[in-house]
Design an enzyme around this catalytic site. Structure first.
Site, mmCIF file in Angstrom:
data_model
loop_
_atom_site.group_PDB
_atom_site.id
_atom_site.type_symbol
_atom_site.label_atom_id
_atom_site.label_comp_id
_atom_site.label_asym_id
_atom_site.label_seq_id
_atom_site.Cartn_x
_atom_site.Cartn_y
_atom_site.Cartn_z
ATOM 1 N N HIS A 37 -87.718 -46.113 -7.658
ATOM 2 C CA HIS A 37 -86.986 -44.897 -8.039
ATOM 3 C C HIS A 37 -85.827 -45.238 -8.981
ATOM 4 O O HIS A 37 -85.545 -44.516 -9.923
ATOM 5 C CB HIS A 37 -86.393 -44.215 -6.794
ATOM 6 C CG HIS A 37 -87.401 -43.681 -5.841
ATOM 7 N ND1 HIS A 37 -87.668 -44.270 -4.631
ATOM 8 C CD2 HIS A 37 -88.213 -42.600 -5.916
ATOM 9 C CE1 HIS A 37 -88.590 -43.567 -3.993
ATOM 10 N NE2 HIS A 37 -88.947 -42.566 -4.745
ATOM 11 N N GLY A 147 -93.078 -41.534 -12.058
ATOM 12 C CA GLY A 147 -93.637 -42.884 -11.986
ATOM 13 C C GLY A 147 -95.131 -42.890 -12.274
ATOM 14 O O GLY A 147 -95.857 -41.969 -11.883
ATOM 15 N N ARG A 187 -93.600 -45.221 1.459
ATOM 16 C CA ARG A 187 -94.499 -45.356 2.614
ATOM 17 C C ARG A 187 -94.748 -46.823 2.981
ATOM 18 O O ARG A 187 -95.282 -47.092 4.060
ATOM 19 C CB ARG A 187 -95.820 -44.630 2.350
ATOM 20 C CG ARG A 187 -95.665 -43.107 2.362
ATOM 21 C CD ARG A 187 -96.995 -42.391 2.324
ATOM 22 N NE ARG A 187 -96.874 -40.962 2.583
ATOM 23 C CZ ARG A 187 -96.919 -40.000 1.654
ATOM 24 N NH1 ARG A 187 -97.087 -40.312 0.382
ATOM 25 N NH2 ARG A 187 -96.800 -38.741 1.989
#
Ligand code: PAF
Length: 257
Positions: A37, A147, A187
């Site tokens: 990020h 992304g 995740r």
């Protein structure tokens, strides 16, 4: 860094910057921020004068059996990371702020949503365009960064912008990987130490598949590496894209051919 929790507060903060002649860059996220990020933020900073980041775990892109409730929520740590990264405005809406009149949407994902993710998560891209359209209406950015890890999502967003004839430049950011090539993902936090070792094979196998072109062999190798199921491994957009399950974690990745 200004923290805006309502659309009015966000619009006021952005107007101040626009009146200054600043170009607005936007990075939408669901939080649980990692280096991937932050690389999107860095790219936004290169392409804009004022960077807005949103954190919102969007219920409309999760099916009832998926991990909406357990999705990692780390607002305070995220805010600190964004402040250190030089973000100007952090938008933290609640469900009531983004969906004041219910979650239905006239906007549906276009043809790029067909197949791949949609075969296994039919609700997903309609939920993504629903929320991203609302976020774009609130932020009105000049550029927005997504992304390449979610390559199909990037294509769906580009198609949405083209269909709406909207003047937002969509910039794709290269996939951030750990030292073993594992694509960074919020995740990944679900993976046990053993699963992490297996997860790191996925990128090696799809890189190989990009060279050999043999998707069936790659599927067998993913399973032999210890993954439980392979949702897909396919070629599209001159890339090899894959999604596979490891225990309760679903990993996706892609590489250029
Ligand atoms: O990629 C994500 O994190 C999400 O799908 C997005 C674009 C923030 C929409 O909720």
């Amino acid at each position: 860094m200004i923290i805006a929790r309502t659309i009015d507060a966000l619009k006021t903060a952005i107007k101040d910057r626009r009146d200054n002649g600043d170009k607005i860059g936007f990075v939408p996220t669901m939080g649980a921020l990692h280096a991937g990020h932050l690389s999107l933020v860095a790219l936004a900073k290169k392409n804009a004068d004022c960077v807005v980041v949103s954190i919102f775990v969007n219920p409309t892109q999760f099916a009832p059996h998926e991990d909406f409730d357990s999705y990692p929520r780390t607002e305070e740590t995220d805010a600190n990371k964004l402040e250190s990264a030089g973000v100007d405005i952090l938008f933290l809406p609640t469900e009531d702020v983004l969906y004041p009149n219910g979650k239905d949407s006239d906007i549906k994902a276009g043809s790029t949503a067909q197949g791949l993710e949609t075969t296994f998560r039919p609700h997903f891209f309609d939920g993504v365009v629903n929320v991203v359209n609302r976020l774009f209406n609130a932020v009105t950015p000049d550029i927005a960064v997504f992304g390449e890890k979610d390559f199909q999502q990037l294509s769906v967003i580009r198609e949405m912008i083209e269909t709406q004839n909207r003047d937002i430049k969509i910039i794709g950011a290269p996939i951030a990987r750990d030292e073993h090539g594992l694509a960074l993902s919020s995740r990944n936090a679900y993976l046990s130490a053993d699963e992490l070792m297996i997860a790191r094979q996925l990128n090696v196998i799809i890189h190989e598949a990009a060279k050999t072109g043999d998707m069936d062999a790659a599927r067998d190798k993913i399973l032999a590496a210890g993954f439980d199921t392979v949702d897909y491994i396919e070629k599209r957009w001159n890339r090899v894209l894959a999604a596979a399950w490891l225990g309760k974690t679903r990993l996706i990745d892609n590489v250029a051919i």
